[in-house]
Design a protein around this motif. Structure first.
Motif, short mmCIF file in Angstrom:
data_model
loop_
_atom_site.label_atom_id
_atom_site.label_comp_id
_atom_site.label_asym_id
_atom_site.label_seq_id
_atom_site.Cartn_x
_atom_site.Cartn_y
_atom_site.Cartn_z
N PRO A 22 5.67 -7.39 -0.95
CA PRO A 22 6.46 -7.61 -2.14
C PRO A 22 5.82 -7.26 -3.43
O PRO A 22 4.40 -6.54 -3.19
N PHE A 23 6.60 -6.84 -4.45
CA PHE A 23 6.08 -6.13 -5.62
C PHE A 23 4.59 -6.89 -6.03
O PHE A 23 3.80 -5.97 -6.36
N ASP A 24 4.25 -8.28 -6.14
CA ASP A 24 3.13 -8.75 -6.42
C ASP A 24 1.90 -8.45 -5.73
O ASP A 24 0.92 -8.09 -6.45
N GLU A 25 2.16 -8.29 -4.49
CA GLU A 25 1.03 -7.78 -3.50
C GLU A 25 0.61 -6.28 -3.90
O GLU A 25 -0.57 -6.14 -4.10
N LEU A 26 1.67 -5.47 -4.09
CA LEU A 26 1.22 -4.13 -4.57
C LEU A 26 0.76 -4.02 -5.70
O LEU A 26 -0.23 -3.45 -6.07
N PHE A 27 1.27 -4.67 -6.67
CA PHE A 27 0.68 -4.65 -7.99
C PHE A 27 -0.84 -5.06 -8.23
O PHE A 27 -1.32 -4.68 -9.08
N SER A 28 -0.91 -6.00 -7.41
CA SER A 28 -2.29 -6.76 -7.74
C SER A 28 -3.59 -5.78 -6.99
O SER A 28 -4.62 -5.89 -7.23
N GLN A 29 -3.10 -4.88 -6.11
CA GLN A 29 -3.92 -3.86 -5.51
C GLN A 29 -4.18 -2.73 -6.10
O GLN A 29 -4.78 -1.77 -5.42
N VAL A 30 -3.33 -2.31 -7.22
CA VAL A 30 -3.52 -0.92 -7.68
C VAL A 30 -4.00 -0.95 -9.34
O VAL A 30 -3.72 -1.96 -9.98
N LEU A 31 -4.63 0.11 -9.51
CA LEU A 31 -5.08 0.02 -11.09
C LEU A 31 -4.28 1.28 -11.59
O LEU A 31 -3.80 2.11 -11.09
N LEU A 32 -3.66 0.49 -12.79
CA LEU A 32 -2.77 1.44 -13.34
C LEU A 32 -3.24 1.69 -14.93
O LEU A 32 -3.77 0.96 -15.46
N LYS A 33 -2.83 2.97 -15.31
CA LYS A 33 -3.31 3.27 -16.87
C LYS A 33 -1.96 2.64 -17.58
O LYS A 33 -1.01 2.40 -17.34
N SER A 86 9.62 -0.12 -17.21
CA SER A 86 11.02 0.45 -17.64
C SER A 86 11.85 0.71 -16.40
O SER A 86 13.12 0.99 -16.59
N MET A 87 11.36 0.50 -15.08
CA MET A 87 12.30 0.68 -14.11
C MET A 87 13.16 -0.20 -13.73
O MET A 87 12.64 -1.74 -13.75
N LYS A 88 14.38 -0.01 -13.52
CA LYS A 88 15.30 -1.39 -13.39
C LYS A 88 15.37 -1.84 -11.91
O LYS A 88 15.55 -3.06 -11.78
N SER A 89 15.15 -1.18 -11.03
CA SER A 89 15.14 -1.91 -9.65
C SER A 89 14.02 -2.02 -8.98
O SER A 89 12.77 -1.15 -9.20
N SER A 133 11.59 7.37 -0.93
CA SER A 133 13.03 6.93 -0.66
C SER A 133 13.22 5.57 0.10
O SER A 133 12.78 5.27 1.25
N PHE A 134 13.55 4.48 -0.52
CA PHE A 134 13.86 3.06 -0.12
C PHE A 134 12.71 2.62 0.57
O PHE A 134 11.64 2.20 -0.14
N ASP A 135 12.52 2.46 2.04
CA ASP A 135 11.42 1.94 2.78
C ASP A 135 9.97 2.87 2.82
O ASP A 135 8.96 2.14 3.25
#
Ligand SMILES: CC(C)(COP(=O)(O)OP(=O)(O)OC[C@H]1O[C@@H](n2cnc3c(N)ncnc32)[C@H](O)[C@@H]1OP(=O)(O)O)[C@@H](O)C(=O)NCCC(=O)NCCS
Length: 214
Positions: free
Chosen positions: A23-34, A43-46, A91-93
């Protein structure tokens, strides 16, 4: 799923593939983003796109890099701060990156029958000669390879005005060989490319290497 596969193509060329099941949250918590990347993500809709975008940062981290080192030029082409070339696809998955000491391009596409409907737009006469529309599965597989080759080459050259149908030509190939050759003929340029491809579940991964230094 974590890292799906790593292809150690050569000591200086590596392909990393992610199957995006988190899920989004899991990925988000694991990456360092500038900050800039965070803005793009927001800004991404999907959410599918957001997760793919985050999974690419996971791949970068797996390869020992991070988002702080990744920059985009005015055309949207990604560059790393050091000498390593990078190309990105999602691409998708699935998402994938290729890292190399030479200019490379990568593309992953979902194989679907829809590609037959747009074949005329990107397939040249010389390519139609080695395709057999009667063998539907094989036709879809080959069309998806051809599409991926042209996207991957476009990502290497990144030049305005390149037409998939009129300027990039894929030579006859066997699906079982997982290799092909292609030519870009554009203006004064005649550039050959070595192509590798493989089918991963219902996706086709293609990566291209330019021959010579033009
Ligand atoms: C830019 C383009 C190559 C992206 O390919 P895509 O299959 O839509 O999407 P992919 O997921 O495979 O690739 C997207 C990634 O390509 C990279 N990219 C974008 N623009 C790029 C460019 N000009 N050069 C190299 N790489 C580029 C980016 O890393 C991007 O992902 P990110 O922004 O999340 O990091 C494609 O949209 C394009 O413009 N193709 C050429 C146009 C064309 O001729 N189309 C068909 C005519 S029949």
């Amino acid at each position: 799923m974590p890292l799906y596969k790593v292809i150690h193509f050569s000591p200086s060329i590596k392909v990393l593939i992610w199957k995006i099941t988190e899920p989004f949250d899991e990925l988000f918590s694991q990456v360092l983003l500038k900050e800039k990347t965070l803005g793009r993500l927001q800004s991404m809709k999907s959410e599918v796109h957001q997760r793919a975008f985050l999974s690419v940062r996971k791949l970068l981290q797996e390869a020992g890099h991070n988002d702080l080192q990744l920059h985009y030029d005015e055309f949207g082409k990604p560059h790393l701060e050091n000498e390593t070339h990078i190309s990105i696809t999602h691409s998708f998955d699935f998402s994938a990156i290729i890292l190399s000491d030479e200019n490379v391009g990568i593309d992953i596409e979902l194989r679907r029958e829809k590609v037959m409907l747009i074949a005329e737009k990107f397939v040249d006469e010389s390519e139609f000669r080695f395709l057999d529309k009667e063998k539907k599965d094989d036709y879809v597989s080959r069309l998806t390879v051809i599409w991926g080759v042209k996207e991957a080459i476009f990502k290497i050259r990144n030049e305005k005005g390149i037409s998939f149908k009129d300027h990039i030509f894929v030579a006859p190939f066997e699906m079982t060989e997982k290799k092909a050759k292609a030519l870009l003929t554009f203006g004064n340029l005649n550039i050959e490319f070595d192509i590798c491809f493989e089918e991963i579940e219902n996706y086709t991964l293609v990566y291209a290497f330019q021959k010579g230094n033009q």
